[in-house]
Scaffold this motif. Sequence first.
Motif, PDB file in Angstrom:
ATOM      1  N   THR A 178      57.576 127.737   3.025  1.00 18.76           N
ATOM      2  CA  THR A 178      56.999 127.640   1.682  1.00 18.76           C
ATOM      3  C   THR A 178      57.825 128.473   0.700  1.00 18.76           C
ATOM      4  O   THR A 178      58.626 129.315   1.101  1.00 18.76           O
ATOM      5  CB  THR A 178      55.551 128.148   1.668  1.00 18.76           C
ATOM      6  N   GLN A 179      57.590 128.222  -0.587  1.00 16.12           N
ATOM      7  CA  GLN A 179      58.329 128.975  -1.600  1.00 16.12           C
ATOM      8  C   GLN A 179      57.960 130.450  -1.583  1.00 16.12           C
ATOM      9  O   GLN A 179      58.792 131.317  -1.892  1.00 16.12           O
ATOM     10  CB  GLN A 179      58.091 128.386  -3.001  1.00 16.12           C
ATOM     11  N   SER A 234      51.186 124.941   3.195  1.00 15.46           N
ATOM     12  CA  SER A 234      52.419 124.187   3.426  1.00 15.46           C
ATOM     13  C   SER A 234      52.538 123.028   2.444  1.00 15.46           C
ATOM     14  O   SER A 234      51.562 122.620   1.801  1.00 15.46           O
ATOM     15  CB  SER A 234      52.447 123.650   4.859  1.00 15.46           C
ATOM     16  N   HIS A 235      53.743 122.471   2.347  1.00 12.40           N
ATOM     17  CA  HIS A 235      53.989 121.329   1.477  1.00 12.40           C
ATOM     18  C   HIS A 235      53.655 120.026   2.211  1.00 12.40           C
ATOM     19  O   HIS A 235      53.682 119.962   3.444  1.00 12.40           O
ATOM     20  CB  HIS A 235      55.455 121.305   1.037  1.00 12.40           C
ATOM     21  N   THR A 236      53.373 118.995   1.437  1.00 14.39           N
ATOM     22  CA  THR A 236      53.078 117.689   2.028  1.00 14.39           C
ATOM     23  C   THR A 236      54.374 116.983   2.420  1.00 14.39           C
ATOM     24  O   THR A 236      55.464 117.365   1.991  1.00 14.39           O
ATOM     25  CB  THR A 236      52.299 116.819   1.031  1.00 14.39           C
ATOM     26  N   GLN A 239      56.321 115.679  -0.569  1.00 16.63           N
ATOM     27  CA  GLN A 239      57.070 116.701  -1.300  1.00 16.63           C
ATOM     28  C   GLN A 239      58.373 117.070  -0.597  1.00 16.63           C
ATOM     29  O   GLN A 239      59.344 117.454  -1.247  1.00 16.63           O
ATOM     30  CB  GLN A 239      56.206 117.955  -1.473  1.00 16.63           C
ATOM     31  N   LEU A 240      58.393 116.942   0.728  1.00 13.09           N
ATOM     32  CA  LEU A 240      59.564 117.349   1.510  1.00 13.09           C
ATOM     33  C   LEU A 240      60.497 116.188   1.833  1.00 13.09           C
ATOM     34  O   LEU A 240      61.535 116.400   2.457  1.00 13.09           O
ATOM     35  CB  LEU A 240      59.106 117.997   2.825  1.00 13.09           C
TER      36      LEU A 240
END
Length: 255
Positions: A178-179, A234-236, A239-240
């Motif tokens: 994650t960022q 977390s990202h979906t 998004q990734l």
Amino acid sequence: MANAYMIGNQAIVQRCLTAKNEWHAKASMIFGSALKMAIPILVLFPGLMAIVVHPGLLDGDQALPMMIKTILPPGLVGLMFAAFFAGLMSSVDSLLNSTATLFTKDIYEPYIKKNADDKHYLKVGKITTLVLLIIGVITSPISSDFPGIYVAIQTFMSFFQGPLFAILLLGIFWKRTTQWGGLSALIIGIGSAVYLNVFKDIYFTIEDPFLYISWWSFLVGFIVNVTVSFMTKSHTEDQLKGLVFSSKLFAKNKT
């Protein structure tokens, strides 16, 4: 840590973005990395020759200028120094351009003033470049505290190379990153590198342990990134998509 320099240096990345296509960008990175492998030899030989030709030379930074003055004829001396300053100017303007671009596009535009015209952002980039030059001039005397220019450059690079490489490595190969994990790794990793440099006499037995500092700050950044990423959302997959390496993406590019 050479990987951190080649894939994490914004000046190099921006040059790759000007390539004709993805294949040319990849080829330029590989070719540039191959050429960089010869740099230790180019740095080593003038120093070894200087030991023989000028055995009483105390300042290592004077080895190359003295060898140029001793061996080359007057015309080639001027050409050599012109090439040196041309390379220096190329590196400096690339660094200034990449830093101004990062500030303008990643900080100023999304958080300070959105939806402005290109002329406004161009003006901000120019002002940022001027400010960076002034900061560079003011802080330049710091290099005199080091035994040589090479040691100064490597020491400052050791603060960032390790944490940045940890962030890039996990960002490319691990979807759970994650960022917030990356930001935490950057801050704590740089802090650990600065700490190790300040107390290097306690933790290391060699005089200039910048490579060891890079390694340990990489390890700290890696652990912090993984830990914080597990603690944050977390990202979906959408998004990734196309951003994280996977076997499916590799197979698609291969076809």
